[in-house]
Design an enzyme around this catalytic site. Structure first.
Site, PDB file in Angstrom:
ATOM      1  N   ASP A  97      92.152  14.568  55.728  1.00 24.19           N
ATOM      2  CA  ASP A  97      91.006  13.831  55.270  1.00 24.19           C
ATOM      3  C   ASP A  97      89.741  14.579  54.877  1.00 24.19           C
ATOM      4  OD1 ASP A  97      92.242  11.726  56.183  1.00 24.19           O
ATOM      5  OD2 ASP A  97      91.531  11.485  58.057  1.00 24.19           O
ATOM      6  N   LYS A 149      89.780   8.861  51.593  1.00 25.02           N
ATOM      7  CA  LYS A 149      89.965   7.527  51.628  1.00 25.02           C
ATOM      8  C   LYS A 149      88.487   6.911  50.961  1.00 25.02           C
ATOM      9  CE  LYS A 149      92.250   6.909  55.532  1.00 25.02           C
ATOM     10  NZ  LYS A 149      92.169   6.373  56.801  1.00 25.02           N
ATOM     11  N   MET A 194      80.626   5.565  62.326  1.00 25.31           N
ATOM     12  CA  MET A 194      80.598   5.034  60.851  1.00 25.31           C
ATOM     13  C   MET A 194      79.428   4.158  60.902  1.00 25.31           C
ATOM     14  SD  MET A 194      84.495   4.552  60.361  1.00 25.31           S
ATOM     15  CE  MET A 194      85.134   4.013  61.741  1.00 25.31           C
TER      16      MET A 194
END
Ligand code: SAH
Length: 476
Positions: free
Chosen positions: A248, A270, A383
């Site tokens: 990632d 992503k 997040m």
């Protein structure tokens, strides 16, 4: 100065050591060990050198240096206390293309002698290019402890079996796997006990198993929050053995730097808003590489099972019959708390800690705010940087005090770590004033105030928590 490392075969070759003191003696000893034909030039010799000269182990040229001493020498070591003589010898060597090492003078030397860890036939040489010999020696001491003395025997056994191994396992990457397994196999302990025949038989069995090795596999590995020191030993090993690494964007470069050099690295970042398509692509990549017989490491920031979609990936692998393993990592909440000096469950203030995701409106709306607003618990929001105002509103609406402390930790455990503290009442404004960016973790609860007194890593926390809400740090 950039040096080219090399291991020289000196057996039977003449090497001149100028200087008959203890330093010359040490140099001569190492050269004799390598089988060199050692000539010592000096007016007088140390007692040990004297003994070696008498026994014919070294040749003694008695007197002060003369230029013709360099004739027939492959290498020269200058080990007197006369700096101008050393410079003269270095210049002569230069003119005649003979390498000269000047003891304790890296600049004048045309070759350096490294610090050495000897597990013959395996030899590790360390150089600091003459910049920090002491550091090189310290590194050597550390490696000495790490490297089992049996490695020498192992290399000897492998030398004996090499052609056979190559014939049995012609495929290079399978062969590499054999050697990797060998390092953690019983072969070493057998060698340690001197049981060579049994060790060889055991290596033979390992060869059988290697040939039968099925297709590739996938290791889901947690890379931790960024500081490479927070990677687990098992994770490090997985990185060293990987053929392909799918990582990632959150994985730090410092962690990636630990991976096997020739492993293929693929960033599978992503993009927000495009989650689904890319998750499918990640699945497809895992499948493709594993089916080609490769060892795939799926490397994720923090822990793979904490907001990491590790579960979906395992389900996918399972349904396609690909073998997998999971290596946990230190998740952001645990790491950020540690690096900000926030004990998540300090017993005076919190009985539980919750890991919460707040990455979009949707997830915010489905959270059980009634439960989250309860006292005496710590909340760690992942997040959450773009949803701070919704988080504040919901917590306060459901009864959590506006004076509840928070800490926002940006880039936790990385050199650029920042901590912003305050209370729920001003969390949005504080984050904005400091321009907090992702990745950042929001910790809400009484314990967050402890960052102002207990933080230890990186720069000091920005902002203040009113004294009234500060818990007694001394009660830890
Ligand atoms: N699997 C990861 C979390 C992935 S979600 C883990 O276990 O940590 C991504 C979120 O994790 C980021 O938005 C941020 O909230 C948090 N995060 C990850 N690394 C971080 C770091 N070094 N500092 C602060 N927050 C981090």
């Amino acid at each position: 100065m950039k040096l080219y490392p090399l291991f020289a075969d000196l057996s039977g070759r003449q090497v001149l050591v100028v200087g008959g003191g203890v330093v010359g003696e040490r140099k001569a000893a190492a050269l004799l060990e390598a089988g060199a034909k050692v000539v010592v030039g000096a007016p007088e010799l140390s007692p040990a050198l004297q003994g070696w000269a008498e026994a014919g182990r070294v040749e003694w040229w008695r007197g002060t240096f003369e230029d013709h001493w360099l004739d027939h020498a492959w290498l020269v070591v200058a080990a007197t206390s006369d700096a101008s003589l050393h410079r003269h010898m270095a210049a002569l060597g230069e003119a005649r293309r003979i390498f000269v090492n000047v003891v304790d003078d890296a600049e004048t030397s045309s070759f350096h002698v490294p610090a050495v860890i000897d597990r013959s036939p395996v030899v590790i040489a360390i150089s600091s290019g003459g910049h920090a010999p002491m550091l090189a020696r310290l590194i050597r001491e550390r490696l000495e402890v790490l490297l089992d003395p049996v490695i020498g025997s192992l290399a000897t056994l492998m030398a004996r079996m090499r052609a056979h191994i190559k014939a049995r396992v012609p495929d290079v990457s399978l062969r590499r796997r054999f050697y990797e397994r060998l390092l953690s196999s019983p072969v070493q302990s057998l060698l340690r006990r001197g049981q060579w025949a049994l060790a060889e038989a055991s290596a033979e069995r390992l060869l059988d198993a290697t040939e039968a090795t099925p297709a590739g596999s996938v290791l889901l590995v947690g890379a931790g929050p960024g500081d490479p020191g927070l990677l687990t030993l098992r994770g490090l090993r997985a990185l060293n053995e990987a053929d392909v690494i799918l990582h990632d964007r959150l994985v730090s470069i410092d962690v990636l730097a630990l991976a096997r050099r020739d492993a293929e690295r693929i960033e599978v970042a992503k993009q927000a808003g495009n989650h689904h398509a890319t998750q499918d692509q990640i699945h497809a990549l895992m499948l493709e590489h594993a089916r080609a017989g490769r060892r795939v490491v799926r490397l994720k920031g923090g822990d793979p099972f904490v907001f990491g979609r590790g579960g979906e990936e395992l389900e996918f692998l399972r349904s396609h019959g690909i073998p997998y393993e999971v290596v946990p990592g230190i998740t952001a909440a645990v790491a950020c708390a540690a690096y900000a000096g926030i004990p998540l469950t300090h017993r005076e203030h919190a009985q539980s800690v919750r890991l919460v995701t707040a990455h979009c409106r949707n997830s915010i709306d489905t959270l059980d705010w009634q439960a989250l607003a309860q006292e005496r618990q710590t909340l760690a929001f992942y997040m959450g940087t773009s949803e701070l105002s919704a988080i504040r509103q919901n917590l306060i609406d459901h009864g959590r005090a506006a004076t509840t402390p928070f800490a926002l930790i940006e880039n936790g455990s990385r050199p650029e770590q920042r901590i912003v503290v305050g209370t729920l009442a001003n969390v949005v404004e504080q984050a904005m004033a400091s321009n907090v960016r992702s990745p950042a973790l929001l910790i809400v609860g009484e314990v967050a105030a402890l960052a102002t007194t207990l933080s230890w890593f990186g720069s000091a926390p920005i902002g203040t928590v009113p004294a009234a809400t500060l818990p007694a740090a001394a009660a830890a």
